[in-house]
Scaffold this motif. Structure first.
Motif, short mmCIF file in Angstrom:
data_model
loop_
_atom_site.label_atom_id
_atom_site.label_comp_id
_atom_site.label_asym_id
_atom_site.label_seq_id
_atom_site.Cartn_x
_atom_site.Cartn_y
_atom_site.Cartn_z
N VAL B 169 0.86 -1.18 0.00
CA VAL B 169 0.00 0.00 0.00
C VAL B 169 0.90 1.23 0.00
CG1 VAL B 169 -1.91 -1.17 1.14
CG2 VAL B 169 -0.20 0.02 2.51
N ASP B 170 0.35 2.37 -0.42
CA ASP B 170 1.24 3.51 -0.63
C ASP B 170 1.42 4.40 0.59
OD1 ASP B 170 -1.14 4.82 -0.52
OD2 ASP B 170 -1.04 5.71 -2.52
N THR B 171 0.92 3.95 1.74
CA THR B 171 1.26 4.66 2.97
C THR B 171 2.16 3.75 3.80
OG1 THR B 171 -0.83 3.85 3.88
CG2 THR B 171 -0.76 6.15 3.20
N HIS B 172 3.17 4.33 4.42
CA HIS B 172 4.07 3.53 5.24
C HIS B 172 3.35 3.12 6.52
CE1 HIS B 172 7.48 2.54 7.88
NE2 HIS B 172 8.06 2.17 6.75
N MET B 173 3.72 1.96 7.05
CA MET B 173 3.03 1.45 8.24
C MET B 173 3.13 2.42 9.43
SD MET B 173 5.64 -1.68 9.01
CE MET B 173 5.18 -1.80 10.71
N LEU B 174 4.25 3.12 9.53
CA LEU B 174 4.36 4.05 10.65
C LEU B 174 3.52 5.30 10.41
CD1 LEU B 174 8.10 3.81 11.71
CD2 LEU B 174 6.09 2.85 12.83
N GLU B 175 3.41 5.68 9.14
CA GLU B 175 2.53 6.80 8.80
C GLU B 175 1.09 6.44 9.20
OE1 GLU B 175 2.86 7.51 4.65
OE2 GLU B 175 1.46 9.21 4.65
N ASP B 176 0.68 5.24 8.84
CA ASP B 176 -0.66 4.77 9.22
C ASP B 176 -0.84 4.78 10.73
OD1 ASP B 176 -1.51 4.26 6.65
OD2 ASP B 176 -0.78 2.19 6.68
N ARG B 177 0.19 4.31 11.40
CA ARG B 177 0.09 4.16 12.85
C ARG B 177 -0.14 5.51 13.53
NH1 ARG B 177 1.51 5.93 17.24
NH2 ARG B 177 2.76 4.97 18.86
N PHE B 178 0.60 6.53 13.09
CA PHE B 178 0.45 7.83 13.73
C PHE B 178 -0.84 8.53 13.27
CE2 PHE B 178 5.01 7.13 14.48
CZ PHE B 178 5.03 7.36 15.84
N MET B 179 -1.20 8.29 12.00
CA MET B 179 -2.45 8.86 11.49
C MET B 179 -3.64 8.28 12.26
SD MET B 179 -3.50 8.89 7.43
CE MET B 179 -1.85 8.42 6.94
N PHE B 180 -3.58 6.97 12.48
CA PHE B 180 -4.68 6.30 13.20
C PHE B 180 -4.76 6.80 14.64
CE2 PHE B 180 -6.42 2.55 15.51
CZ PHE B 180 -7.63 2.44 14.86
N ALA B 181 -3.59 6.92 15.28
CA ALA B 181 -3.59 7.39 16.68
C ALA B 181 -4.20 8.79 16.75
CB ALA B 181 -2.16 7.41 17.22
N ARG B 182 -3.87 9.63 15.77
CA ARG B 182 -4.42 10.98 15.77
C ARG B 182 -5.93 10.94 15.54
NH1 ARG B 182 -1.18 12.90 12.06
NH2 ARG B 182 0.57 12.97 13.49
N ALA B 183 -6.36 10.06 14.63
CA ALA B 183 -7.80 9.94 14.35
C ALA B 183 -8.56 9.49 15.60
CB ALA B 183 -8.03 8.98 13.20
N MET B 184 -7.93 8.64 16.39
CA MET B 184 -8.61 8.13 17.59
C MET B 184 -8.70 9.20 18.69
SD MET B 184 -9.65 5.15 16.85
CE MET B 184 -9.86 5.78 15.19
N ARG B 185 -7.97 10.30 18.52
CA ARG B 185 -8.08 11.41 19.50
C ARG B 185 -9.29 12.29 19.18
NH1 ARG B 185 -3.93 8.47 20.53
NH2 ARG B 185 -2.08 9.29 21.54
N GLN B 186 -9.85 12.11 17.97
CA GLN B 186 -11.02 12.89 17.59
C GLN B 186 -12.29 12.14 18.01
OE1 GLN B 186 -10.69 15.92 16.26
NE2 GLN B 186 -8.48 15.61 16.42
N PRO B 187 -13.33 12.86 18.38
CA PRO B 187 -14.56 12.15 18.75
C PRO B 187 -15.14 11.40 17.54
CG PRO B 187 -14.86 14.54 18.84
CD PRO B 187 -13.43 14.32 18.52
N PRO B 188 -15.75 10.25 17.79
CA PRO B 188 -16.31 9.48 16.67
C PRO B 188 -17.45 10.23 15.99
CG PRO B 188 -16.93 8.49 18.77
CD PRO B 188 -15.96 9.58 19.08
N GLN B 189 -17.58 9.99 14.69
CA GLN B 189 -18.61 10.69 13.90
C GLN B 189 -19.60 9.69 13.32
OE1 GLN B 189 -18.60 14.04 13.69
NE2 GLN B 189 -16.71 14.13 14.87
N ASN B 190 -20.80 10.15 13.08
CA ASN B 190 -21.82 9.40 12.33
C ASN B 190 -21.92 7.94 12.77
OD1 ASN B 190 -22.10 11.81 10.78
ND2 ASN B 190 -20.34 11.20 9.54
N GLY B 191 -21.70 7.04 11.82
CA GLY B 191 -21.84 5.62 12.14
C GLY B 191 -20.75 5.07 13.04
N GLY B 192 -19.72 5.87 13.26
CA GLY B 192 -18.67 5.41 14.15
C GLY B 192 -18.95 5.65 15.62
N LYS B 193 -20.13 6.24 15.85
CA LYS B 193 -20.50 6.65 17.21
C LYS B 193 -21.53 5.67 17.78
CE LYS B 193 -22.49 10.57 17.00
NZ LYS B 193 -22.74 11.96 16.70
N MET B 194 -21.35 5.29 19.01
CA MET B 194 -22.35 4.45 19.67
C MET B 194 -23.56 5.33 20.04
SD MET B 194 -21.45 1.28 19.82
CE MET B 194 -22.40 0.51 21.14
N PRO B 195 -24.75 4.77 20.02
CA PRO B 195 -25.92 5.59 20.40
C PRO B 195 -25.84 6.03 21.87
CG PRO B 195 -26.56 3.29 20.06
CD PRO B 195 -25.13 3.40 19.63
#
Lengths: 199, 195
Positions: B169-195
């Motif tokens: 894939v064209d993103t490096h695994m560490l790039e993914d890792r930090f991107m994901f960690a940053r995304a998890m600091r944001q509140p979940p949106q739409n279908g990613g949110k529990m009722p």
């Protein structure tokens, strides 16, 4: 049971003070008080594992969630978890606080624990994992805090070995015999490390 | 059915969830449908995708977590199913694509090719809410039901042993890792949110 509940409390309080909110564990004798403390703490998420390697994944997930965690494991559990530590935590630069009961070292009576004790430090060294020993309750809080700080800043595993000196309450010594000859007692005491002989 | 068809069919349903995939074909196929910062592709550490999902789900109970696992990986961490069942995070869906083979390393058959039933393993481990899907309609229905529910779900999707031509894939695994960690600091949106 001669596992020290008081010193387990010191370790547990140090984990809490360093911000740990998730503890994963697989029970072993030296860890029973720590696991019960985590279980009784409404502000702690305790994850009882089937196998220690899972704990690496749990800690990775916790880190992604922005939550600090620790893994409670026997040194055989550390040996069990190595693939996860290398191909999960180290490959992905993940902080891990490995709280390892230091079985199989000086004073170990259980023959089956002795192989793990022989290799734990060398395996930690081979993996380049920074490690230190907890021998004395007075040093626990500062070392746990510093280990957590390093794990978080280096995004790497850091291990603390919980030694027998810390975790085990020795039975009272046998009745004193005649006092030692003058000149022998002082050098012997000076050669001891803080927290006792480790026996 | 193929895994790619399955992923395409549920992409919109899972796009706002925290998604943890295993390595190889599964990550390459999801990535080919569109990378998002809330997708994490676990390269290596076989078996630990569900453990990562568990840690994340327990720490962020308001976020939906979807794990895209495989038969080879789950067989390496069957005990993890029992841990998952024990804590039963209501915000987690464990999807196991079972192609009965270790496709990425030459297609050698796994034990599911010789009778091991991962849905039975999951159920036996204590995940009652487990279903097996053998066609795309059943799979999509099962995923939508799981995402609409508030109970740990396990879906075993029996898929063909086919995958993409390559796994890079064209993103490096560490790039993914930090991107994901940053995304998890944001509140979940739409279908990613529990009722």
């Amino acid at each position: 049971m001669p596992v020290s509940e008081a010193h387990s409390r010191v370790v547990y309080d140090a984990l809490r003070a360093s911000g740990v909110k998730v503890v994963s564990a697989l029970p072993e004798t030296w860890l029973v008080h720590l696991i019960r403390m985590a279980e009784d703490d409404p502000n702690m998420i305790l994850v009882r594992l089937a196998k220690e390697e899972e704990g690496v994944g749990v800690s990775m997930g916790a880190h992604f969630a922005g939550v600090r965690s620790a893994l409670l494991m026997q040194n055989h559990g550390f040996l069990q978890a190595i693939n996860g530590i290398v191909s999960g935590a180290m490959l992905y630069h993940m902080p891990l606080l490995l709280m390892i009961s230091d079985r199989g070292h000086l004073g170990e009576k259980d023959p089956w624990q002795t192989e793990g004790g022989r290799y734990t430090r060398r395996v930690l060294d081979a993996l380049g994992i920074v490690h230190d020993e907890l021998r004395n309750p007075d040093e626990v809080a500062v070392k746990v805090d510093r280990a957590m700080t390093l794990a978080q800043s280096s995004l790497s595993p850091v291990a603390l070995l919980m030694t027998r000196s810390l975790m085990w309450e020795e039975p009272p010594p046998p009745p004193a015999g005649p006092p030692p000859a003058a000149g022998l007692a002082a050098p012997r005491a000076a050669g001891e490390r803080p927290g006792g002989s480790g026996a | 059915m193929t895994r790619l068809e399955c992923l395409r069919a549920i992409y919109e349903d899972i796009q706002d969830c925290a998604v943890v995939t295993i390595m190889g074909a599964t990550s390459a196929e999801l990535h080919s449908l569109g990378h998002r910062p809330n997708f994490f592709y676990l390269t290596h550490a076989m078996g630990l995708a569900s453990s990562i999902g568990l840690g994340l789900a327990l720490c962020q109970p308001s976020r939906r977590v979807v794990v895209l696992d495989g038969d080879g990986s789950v067989l390496m961490n069957l005990g993890g199913l029992s841990t998952l069942a024990r804590y039963g995070p209501r915000n987690m869906v464990e999807i196991i694509f079972d192609n009965e083979s270790l496709l990425s390393v030459g297609g050698f058959p796994t034990a599911t090719a010789t009778g091991t039933d991962l849905a039975a393993c999951a159920r036996g481990a204590g995940i009652d809410n487990t279903v097996t899907a053998r066609n795309a309609d059943d799979f999509v229905s099962a995923v939508r039901a799981a995402l609409a529910g508030e109970k740990l779900a396990c879906i075993v999707a029996k898929v063909e042993a086919v995958g993409p031509a390559g796994y890079i894939v064209d993103t490096h695994m560490l790039e993914d890792r930090f991107m994901f960690a940053r995304a998890m600091r944001q509140p979940p949106q739409n279908g990613g949110k529990m009722p």
